[in-house]
Design a protein around this motif. Structure first.
Motif, PDB file in Angstrom:
ATOM      1  N   SER A 284       7.387 -48.405  -2.578  1.00  0.00           N
ATOM      2  CA  SER A 284       6.486 -49.033  -3.535  1.00  0.00           C
ATOM      3  C   SER A 284       6.262 -50.505  -3.173  1.00  0.00           C
ATOM      4  O   SER A 284       5.150 -51.019  -3.260  1.00  0.00           O
ATOM      5  N   GLY A 285       7.309 -51.181  -2.718  1.00  0.00           N
ATOM      6  CA  GLY A 285       7.174 -52.584  -2.326  1.00  0.00           C
ATOM      7  C   GLY A 285       6.273 -52.774  -1.124  1.00  0.00           C
ATOM      8  O   GLY A 285       5.537 -53.760  -1.021  1.00  0.00           O
ATOM      9  N   PHE A 286       6.311 -51.808  -0.212  1.00  0.00           N
ATOM     10  CA  PHE A 286       5.494 -51.940   1.004  1.00  0.00           C
ATOM     11  C   PHE A 286       3.998 -51.814   0.721  1.00  0.00           C
ATOM     12  O   PHE A 286       3.184 -52.187   1.570  1.00  0.00           O
ATOM     13  N   ALA A 287       3.665 -51.307  -0.467  1.00  0.00           N
ATOM     14  CA  ALA A 287       2.239 -51.185  -0.800  1.00  0.00           C
ATOM     15  C   ALA A 287       1.548 -52.539  -0.705  1.00  0.00           C
ATOM     16  O   ALA A 287       0.371 -52.618  -0.358  1.00  0.00           O
TER      17      ALA A 287
ATOM     18  N   TRP B  41       6.139 -41.732   0.769  1.00  0.00           N
ATOM     19  CA  TRP B  41       5.345 -42.261   1.898  1.00  0.00           C
ATOM     20  C   TRP B  41       3.911 -41.746   1.824  1.00  0.00           C
ATOM     21  O   TRP B  41       2.970 -42.453   2.159  1.00  0.00           O
ATOM     22  N   GLN B  42       3.772 -40.487   1.368  1.00  0.00           N
ATOM     23  CA  GLN B  42       2.410 -39.957   1.172  1.00  0.00           C
ATOM     24  C   GLN B  42       1.694 -40.769   0.100  1.00  0.00           C
ATOM     25  O   GLN B  42       0.525 -41.116   0.251  1.00  0.00           O
TER      26      GLN B  42
ATOM     27  N   GLU C 279      -1.690 -42.967   0.570  1.00  0.00           N
ATOM     28  CA  GLU C 279      -2.881 -42.744  -0.258  1.00  0.00           C
ATOM     29  C   GLU C 279      -3.357 -44.037  -0.887  1.00  0.00           C
ATOM     30  O   GLU C 279      -4.546 -44.330  -0.948  1.00  0.00           O
ATOM     31  N   LYS C 280      -2.392 -44.823  -1.335  1.00  0.00           N
ATOM     32  CA  LYS C 280      -2.709 -46.071  -2.021  1.00  0.00           C
ATOM     33  C   LYS C 280      -3.307 -47.108  -1.070  1.00  0.00           C
ATOM     34  O   LYS C 280      -4.168 -47.886  -1.450  1.00  0.00           O
TER      35      LYS C 280
ATOM     36  N   LEU D 225       9.574 -58.343  -0.377  1.00  0.00           N
ATOM     37  CA  LEU D 225       9.166 -57.241  -1.261  1.00  0.00           C
ATOM     38  C   LEU D 225       9.043 -57.727  -2.704  1.00  0.00           C
ATOM     39  O   LEU D 225       9.891 -58.465  -3.171  1.00  0.00           O
ATOM     40  N   PRO D 226       8.011 -57.247  -3.414  1.00  0.00           N
ATOM     41  CA  PRO D 226       7.912 -57.567  -4.846  1.00  0.00           C
ATOM     42  C   PRO D 226       8.924 -56.733  -5.633  1.00  0.00           C
ATOM     43  O   PRO D 226       9.417 -55.728  -5.137  1.00  0.00           O
TER      44      PRO D 226
END
Ligand SMILES: *Cc1c(COP(=O)(O)O)cnc(C)c1O
Length: 413
Positions: A111-114, A137-138, A142-143, A253-254
Protein backbone atom coordinates in the motif's frame (compact mmCIF):
# COMPACT_ATOMS: atom_id res chain seq x y z
CA UNK A 1 32.81 -27.25 10.20
CA UNK A 2 31.21 -29.26 12.99
CA UNK A 3 29.61 -32.55 11.98
CA UNK A 4 25.89 -33.13 12.49
CA UNK A 5 26.48 -35.36 15.51
CA UNK A 6 28.76 -32.75 17.08
CA UNK A 7 26.13 -30.06 16.58
CA UNK A 8 23.45 -32.33 18.07
CA UNK A 9 25.58 -33.72 20.91
CA UNK A 10 23.54 -31.98 23.62
CA UNK A 11 20.16 -32.01 21.82
CA UNK A 12 17.61 -34.41 23.29
CA UNK A 13 14.27 -34.26 21.51
CA UNK A 14 12.49 -36.06 24.35
CA UNK A 15 13.54 -33.31 26.76
CA UNK A 16 12.43 -30.62 24.29
CA UNK A 17 9.03 -32.28 23.86
CA UNK A 18 8.32 -31.84 27.56
CA UNK A 19 8.22 -28.08 26.92
CA UNK A 20 5.15 -28.52 24.69
CA UNK A 21 2.08 -29.57 26.71
CA UNK A 22 -0.03 -30.03 23.57
CA UNK A 23 2.23 -32.90 22.41
CA UNK A 24 0.85 -35.03 25.26
CA UNK A 25 -2.63 -34.85 23.74
CA UNK A 26 -4.48 -37.70 22.14
CA UNK A 27 -6.49 -37.25 18.97
CA UNK A 28 -9.11 -39.86 18.06
CA UNK A 29 -7.57 -42.15 20.66
CA UNK A 30 -4.03 -41.91 19.23
CA UNK A 31 -1.10 -39.84 20.45
CA UNK A 32 -1.07 -36.57 18.51
CA UNK A 33 1.51 -36.54 15.69
CA UNK A 34 1.66 -32.87 14.73
CA UNK A 35 3.10 -32.45 11.24
CA UNK A 36 1.43 -29.20 10.24
CA UNK A 37 4.17 -26.87 11.43
CA UNK A 38 4.27 -24.89 8.19
CA UNK A 39 0.72 -23.71 8.97
CA UNK A 40 1.42 -22.90 12.60
CA UNK A 41 3.91 -24.07 15.17
CA UNK A 42 3.16 -25.24 18.71
CA UNK A 43 3.78 -23.12 21.77
CA UNK A 44 6.22 -24.09 24.55
CA UNK A 45 5.31 -23.70 28.22
CA UNK A 46 7.94 -20.93 28.53
CA UNK A 47 5.91 -18.78 26.11
CA UNK A 48 2.53 -19.78 27.59
CA UNK A 49 3.89 -18.69 31.01
CA UNK A 50 4.79 -15.26 29.63
CA UNK A 51 1.24 -14.83 28.29
CA UNK A 52 -0.33 -15.89 31.60
CA UNK A 53 2.07 -13.63 33.52
CA UNK A 54 1.16 -10.63 31.37
CA UNK A 55 -2.58 -10.99 31.96
CA UNK A 56 -2.10 -11.96 35.62
CA UNK A 57 0.24 -9.15 36.62
CA UNK A 58 0.64 -6.18 34.31
CA UNK A 59 -2.02 -6.00 31.62
CA UNK A 60 -2.26 -2.30 30.69
CA UNK A 61 -2.19 -0.06 27.67
CA UNK A 62 1.26 1.10 26.66
CA UNK A 63 3.11 4.31 25.82
CA UNK A 64 0.63 6.80 27.23
CA UNK A 65 0.12 5.88 30.86
CA UNK A 66 1.87 7.37 33.87
CA UNK A 67 0.93 4.49 36.13
CA UNK A 68 3.14 1.56 37.08
CA UNK A 69 1.36 -1.15 35.11
CA UNK A 70 1.45 0.88 31.92
CA UNK A 71 5.16 1.50 32.43
CA UNK A 72 5.86 -2.20 33.01
CA UNK A 73 3.86 -3.20 29.94
CA UNK A 74 5.64 -0.55 27.83
CA UNK A 75 9.05 -1.71 29.05
CA UNK A 76 8.27 -5.35 28.32
CA UNK A 77 6.90 -4.51 24.86
CA UNK A 78 9.90 -2.37 23.93
CA UNK A 79 12.24 -5.01 25.35
CA UNK A 80 10.60 -7.52 23.00
CA UNK A 81 11.19 -5.16 20.08
CA UNK A 82 14.87 -5.10 21.04
CA UNK A 83 15.01 -8.89 21.28
CA UNK A 84 13.53 -9.09 17.78
CA UNK A 85 15.95 -6.43 16.51
CA UNK A 86 18.91 -8.40 17.86
CA UNK A 87 17.57 -11.67 16.51
CA UNK A 88 17.36 -10.33 12.95
CA UNK A 89 20.38 -8.08 13.43
CA UNK A 90 18.54 -4.90 12.43
CA UNK A 91 20.61 -1.75 12.87
CA UNK A 92 17.96 0.05 14.95
CA UNK A 93 14.99 -0.94 17.14
CA UNK A 94 12.71 1.50 15.29
CA UNK A 95 13.26 -0.46 12.08
CA UNK A 96 11.18 -3.24 13.68
CA UNK A 97 7.48 -2.51 13.14
CA UNK A 98 5.00 -4.67 15.03
CA UNK A 99 2.22 -5.99 12.79
CA UNK A 100 -0.55 -8.54 13.10
CA UNK A 101 1.50 -10.92 10.96
CA UNK A 102 3.12 -11.48 7.58
CA UNK A 103 -0.02 -10.63 5.61
CA UNK A 104 -0.31 -7.28 7.37
CA UNK A 105 3.40 -6.51 6.76
CA UNK A 106 3.10 -7.24 3.04
CA UNK A 107 -0.03 -5.11 2.70
CA UNK A 108 1.65 -2.27 4.57
CA UNK A 109 4.55 -2.22 2.10
CA UNK A 110 2.37 -2.77 -0.99
CA UNK A 111 0.00 0.00 0.00
CA UNK A 112 2.88 2.38 0.77
CA UNK A 113 4.49 1.76 -2.60
CA UNK A 114 1.38 3.10 -4.32
CA UNK A 115 2.77 6.58 -3.73
CA UNK A 116 6.26 5.65 -4.98
CA UNK A 117 5.29 3.82 -8.17
CA UNK A 118 4.26 5.15 -11.52
CA UNK A 119 2.75 3.88 -14.69
CA UNK A 120 5.20 1.70 -16.66
CA UNK A 121 7.15 0.77 -13.54
CA UNK A 122 7.45 -2.94 -12.90
CA UNK A 123 6.97 -5.15 -9.88
CA UNK A 124 8.30 -8.71 -9.86
CA UNK A 125 6.86 -11.54 -7.79
CA UNK A 126 7.75 -15.23 -7.85
CA UNK A 127 5.63 -18.14 -9.01
CA UNK A 128 6.23 -19.78 -5.63
CA UNK A 129 4.10 -17.35 -3.63
CA UNK A 130 1.32 -17.84 -1.16
CA UNK A 131 -1.59 -16.60 -3.33
CA UNK A 132 -3.00 -14.32 -0.68
CA UNK A 133 0.32 -12.50 -1.04
CA UNK A 134 -0.04 -12.01 -4.78
CA UNK A 135 -3.29 -10.05 -4.37
CA UNK A 136 -1.72 -6.94 -2.73
CA UNK A 137 0.64 -6.60 -5.72
CA UNK A 138 -2.21 -7.00 -8.20
CA UNK A 139 -4.08 -4.26 -6.34
CA UNK A 140 -0.99 -2.04 -6.38
CA UNK A 141 -0.56 -2.55 -10.13
CA UNK A 142 -4.23 -1.81 -10.81
CA UNK A 143 -4.00 1.38 -8.82
CA UNK A 144 -0.77 2.65 -10.37
CA UNK A 145 -0.71 1.19 -13.87
CA UNK A 146 2.53 -0.63 -13.11
CA UNK A 147 3.10 -4.08 -14.62
CA UNK A 148 3.31 -7.29 -12.59
CA UNK A 149 5.97 -9.76 -13.78
CA UNK A 150 6.35 -13.31 -12.50
CA UNK A 151 9.57 -15.30 -12.01
CA UNK A 152 8.65 -18.76 -13.32
CA UNK A 153 9.47 -22.02 -11.53
CA UNK A 154 11.12 -25.21 -12.72
CA UNK A 155 10.00 -28.85 -12.43
CA UNK A 156 12.09 -29.29 -9.29
CA UNK A 157 10.15 -26.47 -7.64
CA UNK A 158 12.93 -23.88 -7.81
CA UNK A 159 12.86 -20.36 -9.20
CA UNK A 160 14.14 -20.02 -12.75
CA UNK A 161 16.96 -17.59 -12.06
CA UNK A 162 17.89 -17.20 -15.73
CA UNK A 163 14.38 -15.97 -16.35
CA UNK A 164 14.71 -13.61 -13.38
CA UNK A 165 17.83 -12.05 -14.88
CA UNK A 166 15.87 -11.26 -18.02
CA UNK A 167 12.96 -9.79 -16.04
CA UNK A 168 14.88 -7.43 -13.79
CA UNK A 169 15.66 -4.06 -15.38
CA UNK A 170 15.72 -0.30 -14.80
CA UNK A 171 11.91 -0.24 -14.56
CA UNK A 172 11.92 -2.75 -11.69
CA UNK A 173 10.84 -0.88 -8.55
CA UNK A 174 10.14 -3.76 -6.20
CA UNK A 175 10.77 -7.51 -6.09
CA UNK A 176 8.73 -9.71 -3.77
CA UNK A 177 9.84 -13.28 -3.07
CA UNK A 178 9.41 -15.68 -0.20
CA UNK A 179 12.58 -16.85 1.50
CA UNK A 180 11.15 -20.35 1.77
CA UNK A 181 8.08 -21.64 -0.10
CA UNK A 182 5.37 -22.84 2.27
CA UNK A 183 4.00 -25.30 -0.29
CA UNK A 184 7.26 -27.00 -1.30
CA UNK A 185 9.88 -25.96 1.26
CA UNK A 186 12.26 -24.60 -1.40
CA UNK A 187 14.83 -22.16 -0.01
CA UNK A 188 15.08 -19.39 -2.61
CA UNK A 189 18.37 -17.69 -3.56
CA UNK A 190 17.40 -14.38 -1.99
CA UNK A 191 21.00 -13.12 -1.76
CA UNK A 192 21.28 -13.21 -5.54
CA UNK A 193 17.82 -11.67 -6.00
CA UNK A 194 18.66 -8.81 -3.63
CA UNK A 195 21.99 -8.14 -5.32
CA UNK A 196 20.60 -8.12 -8.86
CA UNK A 197 17.62 -5.96 -7.88
CA UNK A 198 19.79 -3.42 -6.10
CA UNK A 199 22.01 -3.25 -9.17
CA UNK A 200 19.07 -1.71 -11.08
CA UNK A 201 17.95 0.47 -8.15
CA UNK A 202 14.91 -1.58 -7.06
CA UNK A 203 13.85 -2.59 -3.54
CA UNK A 204 13.30 -6.14 -2.26
CA UNK A 205 10.66 -7.38 0.16
CA UNK A 206 11.23 -10.89 1.45
CA UNK A 207 8.40 -12.94 2.96
CA UNK A 208 10.27 -14.74 5.73
CA UNK A 209 7.21 -16.41 7.31
CA UNK A 210 8.29 -19.91 6.36
CA UNK A 211 12.03 -19.39 6.70
CA UNK A 212 12.11 -17.73 10.11
CA UNK A 213 11.42 -20.91 12.14
CA UNK A 214 14.43 -22.61 10.54
CA UNK A 215 16.89 -19.99 9.30
CA UNK A 216 18.08 -16.98 11.29
CA UNK A 217 18.12 -14.18 8.76
CA UNK A 218 20.62 -11.34 9.22
CA UNK A 219 18.91 -8.40 7.55
CA UNK A 220 22.05 -6.26 7.45
CA UNK A 221 24.21 -9.01 5.94
CA UNK A 222 21.46 -9.72 3.40
CA UNK A 223 21.14 -5.97 2.77
CA UNK A 224 17.41 -6.63 2.35
CA UNK A 225 15.03 -3.65 2.26
CA UNK A 226 12.04 -5.30 3.94
CA UNK A 227 11.62 -8.66 5.69
CA UNK A 228 8.31 -9.87 7.17
CA UNK A 229 7.50 -12.71 9.57
CA UNK A 230 4.67 -14.07 11.76
CA UNK A 231 5.25 -15.08 15.39
CA UNK A 232 2.88 -18.04 15.21
CA UNK A 233 5.17 -19.95 12.82
CA UNK A 234 8.03 -19.64 15.31
CA UNK A 235 6.58 -20.86 18.61
CA UNK A 236 4.86 -17.55 19.36
CA UNK A 237 1.16 -16.62 19.46
CA UNK A 238 -1.12 -15.84 16.50
CA UNK A 239 -2.01 -12.29 15.54
CA UNK A 240 1.45 -10.75 15.83
CA UNK A 241 4.46 -10.42 13.57
CA UNK A 242 6.98 -7.87 12.46
CA UNK A 243 7.99 -5.93 9.42
CA UNK A 244 11.67 -5.10 9.30
CA UNK A 245 12.32 -2.13 7.05
CA UNK A 246 15.50 -0.22 6.34
CA UNK A 247 15.22 3.21 7.92
CA UNK A 248 15.50 5.05 4.59
CA UNK A 249 12.58 3.06 3.17
CA UNK A 250 10.40 3.39 6.25
CA UNK A 251 10.95 7.15 6.12
CA UNK A 252 9.86 7.22 2.48
CA UNK A 253 6.70 5.12 2.93
CA UNK A 254 3.53 6.90 4.06
CA UNK A 255 1.63 5.56 7.11
CA UNK A 256 -0.62 2.58 6.44
CA UNK A 257 -3.45 3.29 8.87
CA UNK A 258 -4.57 6.37 10.73
CA UNK A 259 -5.32 6.27 14.44
CA UNK A 260 -3.94 6.69 17.92
CA UNK A 261 -0.20 6.17 18.52
CA UNK A 262 0.79 7.07 14.95
CA UNK A 263 0.37 10.82 15.17
CA UNK A 264 2.50 13.64 16.43
CA UNK A 265 0.05 16.56 16.35
CA UNK A 266 -3.53 16.55 15.19
CA UNK A 267 -5.65 19.51 14.16
CA UNK A 268 -8.43 19.51 11.60
CA UNK A 269 -6.17 21.41 9.24
CA UNK A 270 -3.21 19.07 9.35
CA UNK A 271 -1.86 16.08 11.16
CA UNK A 272 1.83 15.39 11.49
CA UNK A 273 2.92 11.82 11.93
CA UNK A 274 4.91 10.30 14.73
CA UNK A 275 8.44 9.09 14.05
CA UNK A 276 9.45 5.46 13.55
CA UNK A 277 8.25 2.95 14.53
CA UNK A 278 5.04 4.59 15.78
CA UNK A 279 4.14 6.01 12.37
CA UNK A 280 3.20 2.46 11.34
CA UNK A 281 1.71 1.31 14.63
CA UNK A 282 -1.74 2.89 14.76
CA UNK A 283 -4.05 1.92 17.61
CA UNK A 284 -3.48 -0.37 20.58
CA UNK A 285 -1.26 -3.20 19.39
CA UNK A 286 -1.22 -6.85 20.42
CA UNK A 287 0.86 -6.00 23.49
CA UNK A 288 0.86 -9.45 25.05
CA UNK A 289 1.53 -10.99 21.65
CA UNK A 290 4.57 -8.80 21.07
CA UNK A 291 6.00 -9.67 24.48
CA UNK A 292 5.34 -13.36 23.87
CA UNK A 293 7.01 -13.13 20.45
CA UNK A 294 10.17 -11.92 22.18
CA UNK A 295 9.92 -14.86 24.59
CA UNK A 296 9.52 -17.28 21.66
CA UNK A 297 12.71 -15.97 20.06
CA UNK A 298 14.54 -16.36 23.37
CA UNK A 299 13.28 -19.94 23.51
CA UNK A 300 14.42 -20.76 19.96
CA UNK A 301 17.79 -19.09 20.45
CA UNK A 302 18.39 -21.09 23.62
CA UNK A 303 18.08 -24.25 21.52
CA UNK A 304 20.05 -22.57 18.73
CA UNK A 305 19.30 -22.27 15.04
CA UNK A 306 22.22 -24.43 13.99
CA UNK A 307 20.87 -27.24 16.16
CA UNK A 308 17.33 -26.72 14.86
CA UNK A 309 18.43 -26.73 11.20
CA UNK A 310 20.71 -29.74 11.63
CA UNK A 311 18.09 -31.82 13.42
CA UNK A 312 15.32 -30.90 10.98
CA UNK A 313 17.60 -31.81 8.07
CA UNK A 314 17.94 -35.28 9.61
CA UNK A 315 14.15 -35.54 9.89
CA UNK A 316 13.74 -34.38 6.28
CA UNK A 317 16.24 -36.94 4.93
CA UNK A 318 14.72 -39.73 7.00
CA UNK A 319 11.13 -38.88 6.05
CA UNK A 320 11.99 -38.48 2.35
CA UNK A 321 13.67 -41.90 2.20
CA UNK A 322 10.88 -43.65 4.10
CA UNK A 323 8.03 -42.05 2.17
CA UNK A 324 9.64 -42.86 -1.19
CA UNK A 325 9.44 -46.57 -0.33
CA UNK A 326 5.66 -46.27 -0.83
CA UNK A 327 4.60 -47.37 -4.30
CA UNK A 328 3.38 -44.53 -6.51
CA UNK A 329 4.32 -41.78 -4.04
CA UNK A 330 5.61 -38.62 -5.68
CA UNK A 331 7.22 -35.72 -3.85
CA UNK A 332 6.76 -32.20 -5.25
CA UNK A 333 9.63 -29.83 -4.62
CA UNK A 334 13.00 -31.51 -5.06
CA UNK A 335 15.36 -28.64 -4.51
CA UNK A 336 18.59 -29.52 -2.73
CA UNK A 337 17.96 -26.44 -0.62
CA UNK A 338 14.76 -27.01 1.23
CA UNK A 339 13.42 -26.89 4.75
CA UNK A 340 11.66 -29.85 6.37
CA UNK A 341 8.50 -29.76 4.27
CA UNK A 342 7.33 -32.70 2.17
CA UNK A 343 4.49 -32.19 -0.28
CA UNK A 344 3.35 -35.44 -1.87
CA UNK A 345 0.62 -37.42 -3.60
CA UNK A 346 0.17 -41.15 -4.04
CA UNK A 347 -1.00 -42.30 -7.48
CA UNK A 348 -4.30 -40.67 -8.36
CA UNK A 349 -5.63 -40.64 -4.78
CA UNK A 350 -7.09 -37.30 -3.75
CA UNK A 351 -4.91 -35.69 -1.06
CA UNK A 352 -7.98 -34.87 1.03
CA UNK A 353 -8.85 -38.58 1.33
CA UNK A 354 -5.38 -39.41 2.62
CA UNK A 355 -5.49 -36.48 5.06
CA UNK A 356 -8.83 -37.62 6.46
CA UNK A 357 -7.55 -41.11 7.18
CA UNK A 358 -4.35 -39.74 8.74
CA UNK A 359 -6.47 -37.55 11.03
CA UNK A 360 -8.42 -40.62 12.20
CA UNK A 361 -5.03 -41.99 13.28
CA UNK A 362 -4.09 -38.83 15.19
CA UNK A 363 -1.76 -37.45 12.51
CA UNK A 364 -2.13 -33.78 11.62
CA UNK A 365 -1.02 -32.90 8.08
CA UNK A 366 -2.34 -30.31 5.68
CA UNK A 367 -4.04 -31.17 2.40
CA UNK A 368 -5.03 -28.92 -0.47
CA UNK A 369 -3.36 -26.16 -2.42
CA UNK A 370 -1.63 -24.59 0.62
CA UNK A 371 -2.63 -21.11 -0.58
CA UNK A 372 -0.37 -21.69 -3.55
CA UNK A 373 -2.78 -22.40 -6.36
CA UNK A 374 -0.33 -21.35 -9.11
CA UNK A 375 2.12 -24.03 -7.95
CA UNK A 376 -0.61 -26.69 -8.04
CA UNK A 377 -1.67 -25.53 -11.51
CA UNK A 378 1.96 -25.80 -12.63
CA UNK A 379 2.05 -29.46 -11.61
CA UNK A 380 -1.55 -30.01 -12.86
CA UNK A 381 -2.74 -31.35 -9.52
CA UNK A 382 -5.60 -30.28 -7.23
CA UNK A 383 -3.30 -30.18 -4.24
CA UNK A 384 -0.93 -32.27 -2.16
CA UNK A 385 -0.60 -33.83 1.25
CA UNK A 386 1.92 -31.72 3.10
CA UNK A 387 3.85 -32.95 6.13
CA UNK A 388 5.97 -30.23 7.70
CA UNK A 389 8.36 -30.88 10.55
CA UNK A 390 9.66 -28.95 13.53
CA UNK A 391 12.54 -29.59 15.93
CA UNK A 392 10.13 -31.25 18.40
CA UNK A 393 9.13 -33.99 15.93
CA UNK A 394 10.72 -37.43 16.08
CA UNK A 395 11.70 -40.25 13.74
CA UNK A 396 9.10 -42.33 15.57
CA UNK A 397 6.44 -39.90 14.41
CA UNK A 398 7.71 -40.18 10.85
CA UNK A 399 7.41 -43.98 11.11
CA UNK A 400 3.81 -43.50 12.27
CA UNK A 401 3.16 -41.21 9.28
CA UNK A 402 4.59 -43.69 6.79
CA UNK A 403 2.59 -46.57 8.26
CA UNK A 404 -0.59 -44.48 8.19
CA UNK A 405 -0.05 -43.42 4.57
CA UNK A 406 0.46 -47.09 3.64
CA UNK A 407 -2.78 -47.96 5.40
CA UNK A 408 -4.63 -45.10 3.66
CA UNK A 409 -3.35 -46.21 0.27
CA UNK A 410 -4.55 -49.78 0.93
CA UNK A 411 -7.98 -48.54 1.93
CA UNK A 412 -8.32 -46.12 -0.98
CA UNK A 413 -6.96 -48.05 -3.94
C1 LIG B 1 2.03 -18.57 6.68
C2 LIG B 1 2.58 -17.81 5.57
C3 LIG B 1 2.08 -16.54 5.24
C4 LIG B 1 0.91 -15.91 5.95
O1 LIG B 1 1.18 -15.63 7.27
P1 LIG B 1 0.03 -15.03 8.19
O2 LIG B 1 0.54 -15.24 9.58
O3 LIG B 1 -1.21 -15.82 7.91
O4 LIG B 1 -0.12 -13.59 7.84
C5 LIG B 1 2.67 -15.86 4.21
N1 LIG B 1 3.70 -16.38 3.52
C6 LIG B 1 4.21 -17.60 3.81
C7 LIG B 1 5.36 -18.12 3.01
C8 LIG B 1 3.67 -18.34 4.82
O5 LIG B 1 4.17 -19.55 5.11
Amino acid sequence: MATASEVLSSFDVEVIRRDFPILERKVNGYPLVYLDNAATSQTPQQVIDVIVDYYSRYNANIHRGVHALSQEATDAYEHARQTIQEHFNAANPYEIIFTSGTTHGINLVASGFASLIQQDDEIIVSALEHHSNIVPWQMLCEKTGAALKVIPMTQSGELDMQAFEKLVNQKTKLVFVNHVSNALGTVNPIEEIIEKTHAVGGAVLIDGAQAAPHIKADVQALDVDFYVVSAHKMCGPTGVGVLYGKEEWLQKLPPYQGGGEMIDQVTFEKTTYAGLPHKFEAGTPNICGGIAFGAALDYLNTIGFEVIATYEEELLTYATQKLLTIDGLRIYGESKHKTAVISFNVGGIHPYDIGTILDKLGIAVRTGHHCAQPIMDFFCIPGTVRASFAFYNTKGEIDALVKAVQKAVQMLS
